[in-house]
Design a protein around this motif. Structure first.
Motif, PDB file in Angstrom:
ATOM      1  N   GLN A  34       0.827  -1.205   0.000  1.00  0.00           N
ATOM      2  CA  GLN A  34       0.000   0.000   0.000  1.00  0.00           C
ATOM      3  C   GLN A  34       0.863   1.257   0.000  1.00  0.00           C
ATOM      4  OE1 GLN A  34      -0.806   2.555   2.307  1.00  0.00           O
ATOM      5  NE2 GLN A  34       0.536   1.799   3.935  1.00  0.00           N
ATOM      6  N   CYS A  35       2.031   1.214   0.642  1.00  0.00           N
ATOM      7  CA  CYS A  35       2.963   2.352   0.614  1.00  0.00           C
ATOM      8  C   CYS A  35       3.465   2.608  -0.811  1.00  0.00           C
ATOM      9  CB  CYS A  35       4.152   2.111   1.535  1.00  0.00           C
ATOM     10  SG  CYS A  35       3.797   2.295   3.281  1.00  0.00           S
ATOM     11  N   GLN A  36       3.784   1.522  -1.520  1.00  0.00           N
ATOM     12  CA  GLN A  36       4.271   1.637  -2.891  1.00  0.00           C
ATOM     13  C   GLN A  36       3.192   2.191  -3.821  1.00  0.00           C
ATOM     14  OE1 GLN A  36       7.555   0.949  -3.923  1.00  0.00           O
ATOM     15  NE2 GLN A  36       7.826   0.865  -1.720  1.00  0.00           N
ATOM     16  N   LEU A  37       1.941   1.803  -3.582  1.00  0.00           N
ATOM     17  CA  LEU A  37       0.836   2.249  -4.431  1.00  0.00           C
ATOM     18  C   LEU A  37       0.484   3.714  -4.214  1.00  0.00           C
ATOM     19  CD1 LEU A  37      -1.523  -0.837  -4.158  1.00  0.00           C
ATOM     20  CD2 LEU A  37      -0.384  -0.027  -6.235  1.00  0.00           C
ATOM     21  N   GLY A  38       0.589   4.184  -2.991  1.00  0.00           N
ATOM     22  CA  GLY A  38       0.158   5.546  -2.687  1.00  0.00           C
ATOM     23  C   GLY A  38      -1.329   5.564  -2.344  1.00  0.00           C
ATOM     24  N   ILE A  58      -7.775 -11.669  -8.597  1.00  0.00           N
ATOM     25  CA  ILE A  58      -9.079 -11.600  -7.947  1.00  0.00           C
ATOM     26  C   ILE A  58      -9.683 -10.206  -8.045  1.00  0.00           C
ATOM     27  CG2 ILE A  58      -8.734 -13.527  -6.361  1.00  0.00           C
ATOM     28  CD1 ILE A  58      -7.973 -11.368  -4.208  1.00  0.00           C
ATOM     29  N   GLY A  59      -9.028  -9.311  -8.761  1.00  0.00           N
ATOM     30  CA  GLY A  59      -9.515  -7.948  -8.902  1.00  0.00           C
ATOM     31  C   GLY A  59      -8.359  -6.995  -9.113  1.00  0.00           C
ATOM     32  N   THR A  60      -8.677  -5.713  -8.990  1.00  0.00           N
ATOM     33  CA  THR A  60      -7.642  -4.696  -9.151  1.00  0.00           C
ATOM     34  C   THR A  60      -7.743  -3.688  -8.017  1.00  0.00           C
ATOM     35  OG1 THR A  60      -9.066  -3.344 -10.579  1.00  0.00           O
ATOM     36  CG2 THR A  60      -7.533  -4.861 -11.679  1.00  0.00           C
ATOM     37  N   ILE A  61      -6.630  -2.989  -7.821  1.00  0.00           N
ATOM     38  CA  ILE A  61      -6.589  -1.914  -6.838  1.00  0.00           C
ATOM     39  C   ILE A  61      -5.999  -0.707  -7.554  1.00  0.00           C
ATOM     40  CG2 ILE A  61      -4.340  -2.621  -5.904  1.00  0.00           C
ATOM     41  CD1 ILE A  61      -5.564  -1.861  -3.102  1.00  0.00           C
ATOM     42  N   GLU A  62      -6.703   0.412  -7.453  1.00  0.00           N
ATOM     43  CA  GLU A  62      -6.307   1.610  -8.188  1.00  0.00           C
ATOM     44  C   GLU A  62      -5.889   2.693  -7.207  1.00  0.00           C
ATOM     45  OE1 GLU A  62      -8.416   4.828 -11.192  1.00  0.00           O
ATOM     46  OE2 GLU A  62      -9.274   2.824 -11.020  1.00  0.00           O
ATOM     47  N   SER A  63      -4.737   3.285  -7.496  1.00  0.00           N
ATOM     48  CA  SER A  63      -4.261   4.400  -6.684  1.00  0.00           C
ATOM     49  C   SER A  63      -4.108   5.608  -7.602  1.00  0.00           C
ATOM     50  CB  SER A  63      -2.917   4.054  -6.037  1.00  0.00           C
ATOM     51  OG  SER A  63      -1.890   4.026  -7.010  1.00  0.00           O
ATOM     52  N   VAL A  64      -3.720   6.735  -7.028  1.00  0.00           N
ATOM     53  CA  VAL A  64      -3.511   7.913  -7.848  1.00  0.00           C
ATOM     54  C   VAL A  64      -2.330   7.716  -8.799  1.00  0.00           C
ATOM     55  CG1 VAL A  64      -4.598   9.531  -6.245  1.00  0.00           C
ATOM     56  CG2 VAL A  64      -2.169   9.039  -6.010  1.00  0.00           C
ATOM     57  N   LYS A  65      -1.454   6.735  -8.494  1.00  0.00           N
ATOM     58  CA  LYS A  65      -0.268   6.472  -9.308  1.00  0.00           C
ATOM     59  C   LYS A  65      -0.494   5.430 -10.396  1.00  0.00           C
ATOM     60  CE  LYS A  65       3.152   6.988  -5.566  1.00  0.00           C
ATOM     61  NZ  LYS A  65       4.200   6.239  -4.861  1.00  0.00           N
ATOM     62  N   THR A  66      -1.273   4.363 -10.082  1.00  0.00           N
ATOM     63  CA  THR A  66      -1.304   3.197 -10.965  1.00  0.00           C
ATOM     64  C   THR A  66      -2.500   2.298 -10.669  1.00  0.00           C
ATOM     65  OG1 THR A  66       0.058   1.382 -11.818  1.00  0.00           O
ATOM     66  CG2 THR A  66       0.121   1.761  -9.446  1.00  0.00           C
ATOM     67  N   VAL A  67      -2.692   1.305 -11.520  1.00  0.00           N
ATOM     68  CA  VAL A  67      -3.661   0.234 -11.267  1.00  0.00           C
ATOM     69  C   VAL A  67      -2.867  -1.058 -11.181  1.00  0.00           C
ATOM     70  CG1 VAL A  67      -5.643  -1.042 -12.163  1.00  0.00           C
ATOM     71  CG2 VAL A  67      -5.494   1.429 -12.525  1.00  0.00           C
ATOM     72  N   SER A  68      -3.114  -1.845 -10.131  1.00  0.00           N
ATOM     73  CA  SER A  68      -2.403  -3.108  -9.932  1.00  0.00           C
ATOM     74  C   SER A  68      -3.390  -4.250  -9.765  1.00  0.00           C
ATOM     75  CB  SER A  68      -1.527  -3.036  -8.679  1.00  0.00           C
ATOM     76  OG  SER A  68      -0.518  -2.079  -8.836  1.00  0.00           O
ATOM     77  N   GLU A  69      -2.953  -5.429 -10.172  1.00  0.00           N
ATOM     78  CA  GLU A  69      -3.755  -6.637  -9.984  1.00  0.00           C
ATOM     79  C   GLU A  69      -3.667  -7.088  -8.530  1.00  0.00           C
ATOM     80  OE1 GLU A  69      -5.540  -8.629 -12.275  1.00  0.00           O
ATOM     81  OE2 GLU A  69      -5.197  -7.097 -13.805  1.00  0.00           O
ATOM     82  N   LEU A  70      -4.741  -7.688  -8.052  1.00  0.00           N
ATOM     83  CA  LEU A  70      -4.755  -8.361  -6.764  1.00  0.00           C
ATOM     84  C   LEU A  70      -4.768  -9.852  -7.050  1.00  0.00           C
ATOM     85  CD1 LEU A  70      -7.539  -6.242  -5.036  1.00  0.00           C
ATOM     86  CD2 LEU A  70      -5.113  -6.248  -4.439  1.00  0.00           C
ATOM     87  N   ASP A  87     -16.964   1.934  -0.616  1.00  0.00           N
ATOM     88  CA  ASP A  87     -17.150   3.335  -0.231  1.00  0.00           C
ATOM     89  C   ASP A  87     -15.919   3.942   0.440  1.00  0.00           C
ATOM     90  OD1 ASP A  87     -19.814   3.315  -1.134  1.00  0.00           O
ATOM     91  OD2 ASP A  87     -20.498   2.488   0.771  1.00  0.00           O
ATOM     92  N   GLN A  88     -15.036   3.077   0.963  1.00  0.00           N
ATOM     93  CA  GLN A  88     -13.864   3.558   1.690  1.00  0.00           C
ATOM     94  C   GLN A  88     -12.600   2.817   1.255  1.00  0.00           C
ATOM     95  OE1 GLN A  88     -15.812   2.769   5.637  1.00  0.00           O
ATOM     96  NE2 GLN A  88     -14.873   4.746   6.107  1.00  0.00           N
ATOM     97  N   PRO A  89     -12.178   2.955  -0.005  1.00  0.00           N
ATOM     98  CA  PRO A  89     -10.974   2.241  -0.444  1.00  0.00           C
ATOM     99  C   PRO A  89      -9.724   2.659   0.318  1.00  0.00           C
ATOM    100  CG  PRO A  89     -11.643   3.866  -2.082  1.00  0.00           C
ATOM    101  CD  PRO A  89     -12.740   3.791  -1.062  1.00  0.00           C
ATOM    102  N   GLU A  90      -9.756   3.839   0.923  1.00  0.00           N
ATOM    103  CA  GLU A  90      -8.609   4.334   1.681  1.00  0.00           C
ATOM    104  C   GLU A  90      -8.335   3.506   2.933  1.00  0.00           C
ATOM    105  OE1 GLU A  90     -12.225   6.559   3.153  1.00  0.00           O
ATOM    106  OE2 GLU A  90     -11.467   6.030   1.179  1.00  0.00           O
ATOM    107  N   LEU A  91      -9.267   2.630   3.331  1.00  0.00           N
ATOM    108  CA  LEU A  91      -9.016   1.726   4.458  1.00  0.00           C
ATOM    109  C   LEU A  91      -7.781   0.864   4.199  1.00  0.00           C
ATOM    110  CD1 LEU A  91     -12.604   0.470   5.390  1.00  0.00           C
ATOM    111  CD2 LEU A  91     -11.085   1.873   6.802  1.00  0.00           C
ATOM    112  N   VAL A  92      -7.519   0.555   2.929  1.00  0.00           N
ATOM    113  CA  VAL A  92      -6.337  -0.250   2.594  1.00  0.00           C
ATOM    114  C   VAL A  92      -5.069   0.508   2.977  1.00  0.00           C
ATOM    115  CG1 VAL A  92      -5.062  -1.410   0.746  1.00  0.00           C
ATOM    116  CG2 VAL A  92      -7.557  -1.490   0.768  1.00  0.00           C
ATOM    117  N   ASN A  93      -5.066   1.829   2.815  1.00  0.00           N
ATOM    118  CA  ASN A  93      -3.918   2.632   3.209  1.00  0.00           C
ATOM    119  C   ASN A  93      -3.803   2.743   4.722  1.00  0.00           C
ATOM    120  OD1 ASN A  93      -4.683   4.601   0.460  1.00  0.00           O
ATOM    121  ND2 ASN A  93      -2.681   3.663   0.655  1.00  0.00           N
TER     122      ASN A  93
END
Length: 129
Positions: A34-38, A58-70, A87-93
């Motif tokens: 999560q640190c690497q993703l931002g 199993i899906g993707t995770i999108e940050s302001v920097k990139t989209v990564s596979e999960l 509703d709260q993707p920032e919980l991952v951060n």
């Protein structure tokens, strides 16, 4: 320095797994990931009931920097998804090991064998440090 919890096992793709009960493991991404993703802005979640194999997307995770596979670190059936992330993707951060978990999987086969194929906290720390 990223938090690496001793009670978890980790995949080479930076997912973690934790036995929650029976043959069920909770899965999320590591603090390092999560640190690497931002700042995470969106998490695409799979459907509960879907069968997955270790290493499957199993899906993707999108940050302001990139989209990564999960990826699923284990094989089995998805029993639960963390709908709070819609509703709260920032919980991952903020809580990658607690409120920011992604899915729960009922492991197919022997649980200890499946988890034994993953990295210990010590091995994962050596990989990312």
């Amino acid at each position: 320095m990223s938090e690496i919890r001793e009670n978890l096992v980790y995949s080479d793709d930076h997912e973690w797994a934790l036995k929650v009960e029976g043959n069920v493991v909770r899965v999320g991404i590591s603090d390092h990931a999560q640190c690497q993703l931002g700042d995470i802005v969106f998490v695409e979640l799979p459907e509960a009931g879907a069968a997955v194999s270790a290493g499957d997307s199993i899906g993707t995770i999108e940050s302001v920097k990139t989209v990564s596979e999960l990826y699923s670190p284990v094989s089995g059936t998805i029993t639960k998804v963390n709908n709070s992330l819609e509703d709260q993707p920032e919980l991952v951060n903020g809580e990658p090991y607690d409120g920011g978990w992604i899915i729960e999987v009922e492991v197919e086969g022997e649980l200890e064998e499946a988890l034994g194929k993953l990295l210990t906290a010590e091995s994962y720390r050596a990989k990312v440090d």
